[in-house]
Design a protein around this motif. Sequence first.
Motif, PDB file in Angstrom:
ATOM      1  N   ARG A  25      -3.200   5.160   2.276  1.00 35.37           N
ATOM      2  CA  ARG A  25      -3.946   6.394   2.515  1.00 35.37           C
ATOM      3  C   ARG A  25      -3.486   7.062   3.816  1.00 35.37           C
ATOM      4  O   ARG A  25      -3.387   8.293   3.887  1.00 35.37           O
ATOM      5  CB  ARG A  25      -5.441   6.109   2.576  1.00 35.37           C
ATOM      6  CG  ARG A  25      -6.285   7.376   2.648  1.00 35.37           C
ATOM      7  CD  ARG A  25      -7.739   7.096   2.489  1.00 35.37           C
ATOM      8  NE  ARG A  25      -8.279   6.414   3.650  1.00 35.37           N
ATOM      9  CZ  ARG A  25      -9.565   6.496   4.012  1.00 35.37           C
ATOM     10  NH1 ARG A  25     -10.410   7.217   3.300  1.00 35.37           N
ATOM     11  NH2 ARG A  25      -9.998   5.840   5.066  1.00 35.37           N
ATOM     12  N   ASP A  26      -3.191   6.263   4.837  1.00 37.32           N
ATOM     13  CA  ASP A  26      -2.677   6.827   6.083  1.00 37.32           C
ATOM     14  C   ASP A  26      -1.362   7.557   5.853  1.00 37.32           C
ATOM     15  O   ASP A  26      -1.141   8.654   6.383  1.00 37.32           O
ATOM     16  CB  ASP A  26      -2.457   5.716   7.115  1.00 37.32           C
ATOM     17  CG  ASP A  26      -3.753   5.116   7.623  1.00 37.32           C
ATOM     18  OD1 ASP A  26      -4.795   5.786   7.474  1.00 37.32           O
ATOM     19  OD2 ASP A  26      -3.725   3.995   8.142  1.00 37.32           O
ATOM     20  N   GLU A  28      -0.271   8.914   3.160  1.00 39.55           N
ATOM     21  CA  GLU A  28      -0.534  10.164   2.436  1.00 39.55           C
ATOM     22  C   GLU A  28      -1.031  11.247   3.387  1.00 39.55           C
ATOM     23  O   GLU A  28      -0.616  12.409   3.307  1.00 39.55           O
ATOM     24  CB  GLU A  28      -1.557   9.909   1.334  1.00 39.55           C
ATOM     25  CG  GLU A  28      -1.866  11.124   0.487  1.00 39.55           C
ATOM     26  CD  GLU A  28      -2.907  10.833  -0.581  1.00 39.55           C
ATOM     27  OE1 GLU A  28      -3.340  11.789  -1.258  1.00 39.55           O
ATOM     28  OE2 GLU A  28      -3.296   9.662  -0.730  1.00 39.55           O
ATOM     29  N   ARG A  29      -1.919  10.870   4.299  1.00 39.47           N
ATOM     30  CA  ARG A  29      -2.434  11.838   5.269  1.00 39.47           C
ATOM     31  C   ARG A  29      -1.327  12.351   6.183  1.00 39.47           C
ATOM     32  O   ARG A  29      -1.213  13.549   6.460  1.00 39.47           O
ATOM     33  CB  ARG A  29      -3.527  11.178   6.118  1.00 39.47           C
ATOM     34  CG  ARG A  29      -4.782  10.791   5.368  1.00 39.47           C
ATOM     35  CD  ARG A  29      -5.633   9.912   6.243  1.00 39.47           C
ATOM     36  NE  ARG A  29      -6.907   9.573   5.633  1.00 39.47           N
ATOM     37  CZ  ARG A  29      -7.790   8.754   6.169  1.00 39.47           C
ATOM     38  NH1 ARG A  29      -7.526   8.183   7.322  1.00 39.47           N
ATOM     39  NH2 ARG A  29      -8.926   8.496   5.566  1.00 39.47           N
ATOM     40  N   ALA A  32       0.946  14.774   4.518  1.00 42.91           N
ATOM     41  CA  ALA A  32       0.336  16.110   4.417  1.00 42.91           C
ATOM     42  C   ALA A  32       0.496  16.876   5.725  1.00 42.91           C
ATOM     43  O   ALA A  32       0.782  18.083   5.734  1.00 42.91           O
ATOM     44  CB  ALA A  32      -1.135  15.988   4.051  1.00 42.91           C
ATOM     45  N   LEU A  61      -6.820   7.181  12.027  1.00 46.53           N
ATOM     46  CA  LEU A  61      -6.392   6.621  10.748  1.00 46.53           C
ATOM     47  C   LEU A  61      -7.170   5.340  10.477  1.00 46.53           C
ATOM     48  O   LEU A  61      -8.068   4.965  11.237  1.00 46.53           O
ATOM     49  CB  LEU A  61      -4.888   6.375  10.767  1.00 46.53           C
ATOM     50  CG  LEU A  61      -4.025   7.620  11.047  1.00 46.53           C
ATOM     51  CD1 LEU A  61      -2.572   7.232  11.224  1.00 46.53           C
ATOM     52  CD2 LEU A  61      -4.185   8.644   9.941  1.00 46.53           C
ATOM     53  N   SER A 255      -5.236  19.326   7.827  1.00 49.22           N
ATOM     54  CA  SER A 255      -5.469  17.948   8.220  1.00 49.22           C
ATOM     55  C   SER A 255      -6.507  17.308   7.315  1.00 49.22           C
ATOM     56  O   SER A 255      -7.651  17.733   7.250  1.00 49.22           O
ATOM     57  CB  SER A 255      -5.951  17.889   9.673  1.00 49.22           C
ATOM     58  OG  SER A 255      -6.276  16.579  10.026  1.00 49.22           O
ATOM     59  N   THR A 256      -6.112  16.250   6.590  1.00 50.88           N
ATOM     60  CA  THR A 256      -7.058  15.547   5.735  1.00 50.88           C
ATOM     61  C   THR A 256      -7.578  14.295   6.402  1.00 50.88           C
ATOM     62  O   THR A 256      -8.457  13.638   5.870  1.00 50.88           O
ATOM     63  CB  THR A 256      -6.389  15.165   4.404  1.00 50.88           C
ATOM     64  OG1 THR A 256      -5.225  14.379   4.685  1.00 50.88           O
ATOM     65  CG2 THR A 256      -5.978  16.403   3.631  1.00 50.88           C
ATOM     66  N   ALA A 257      -7.020  13.913   7.543  1.00 51.11           N
ATOM     67  CA  ALA A 257      -7.506  12.754   8.273  1.00 51.11           C
ATOM     68  C   ALA A 257      -8.535  13.198   9.307  1.00 51.11           C
ATOM     69  O   ALA A 257      -8.596  14.355   9.692  1.00 51.11           O
ATOM     70  CB  ALA A 257      -6.341  12.060   8.971  1.00 51.11           C
TER      71      ALA A 257
END
Length: 418
Positions: A25-26, A28-29, A32, A61, A255-257
């Motif tokens: 997941r990190d 992927e963020r 992005a 993260l 930013s998705t994180a």
Amino acid sequence: MPDRTEVRLGEYGSALLGDAQLTPRDIERLRALEARRRLALDRIPTGWRLKADATVGILVLDRVRLVIEPKFAIPGDQLMTWLAYALGAPAPLPVTARRWATGPEGFADLVAAALLEECERLLREGLRRDYVRRQNLEPVLRGRLDVTYQVTRRYGQLDKLHVRTFDRETDTWDNRVLGTALRVAGALATRPELGRDLHAIAGAFPQPSPPDAALRALDRTRYTRLNARYRAAHTWARLLLRGGGVTDLLTDRGSTADGLLLAMPALWEAVVRRLVTEATGPCGGHAVPGNGAAGITVRGDLGSTSAFRPDVLLSLPGADPLVRTLLPVDAKYKRYDCAGVGAADVHQLLTYSAGYASTGNPRAVIVHPRTGGHAHRVLRVDSPRGSLGSIRVLGIDTHALPRQAVGWVGSALPWAGW
């Protein structure tokens, strides 16, 4: 919150991360953010190499907490001063104040402290109240009886009454978005005392809304004399909730994180836009749109039409009061205090000066950040047939206060003998 390894790097700096430090997941963020040119992530045999761009702030993260510190031109103790100037928010407290002390916590704690300070002020003055409609079940009649609910849900029983009330409460959008932002700030804060203060004051605000709903409410907000005192608090809340961007100013929707990342070139553009506008105001100058009919466009190539748009296009008075001069100004977040202006930027500014020159003396201005005092120089571009134009390069000392920089820019721009 689980313990996270803190990784610190400077603006334009890089850090090595092991395979175990980044979850899928990190990655992927970070990809992005890479797509939006906030940073670069490269695979290496031992893990990952993370390289920051012109971005500062904090990124939380799953296993790592990234802290990107400003290293280029704006020092940490001045970053908030220039950010507040760009946003048109009240100037921050002196850096000697407890909550504004700069240290390893960096930018995110300073923004959280700014929000906290404004929310404390609102509480001292009293939160705004407005009429809020409620549907309640009460033991006595208060407000208006909801006959439909009473008949269909109580079946004629009168021990409890369905009523509709309309009371003045603090549960309004103005206050709910601040409750949301205070909780987001608490998750980002690294200093324990700041986190405690944020958590304590958040309880005094209404139940928070989801961050997306709070942002939509902020975008719809219109300020009147009833809620004008909320403007500064909403400015810092919007910055936190958007993860580093401000609507129509420092936009960053990618930013998705969890984190607070600020794109320094966008900040510098906003600073320069306000700086030159204020500097030219006393002399009758003002900014005009550089797009639409006033834009420089390129047609006939493959693909869509492209355009050249200066960061600021100033309209200045000339010797003839009826004739005004257009002066393009471009903000460059580059080390032009240590190196010569790049050929691409010279070509860009010559295009601006040729497109907007109303006389035989094409001119343009570059404004860049620097330390160690203000500076300026003039580039003169000549050809075998004569002058192609001149470019004034202004270096703004970011250790100075914005009002001092405004006065210096006013004395350095073209009407002062250029």
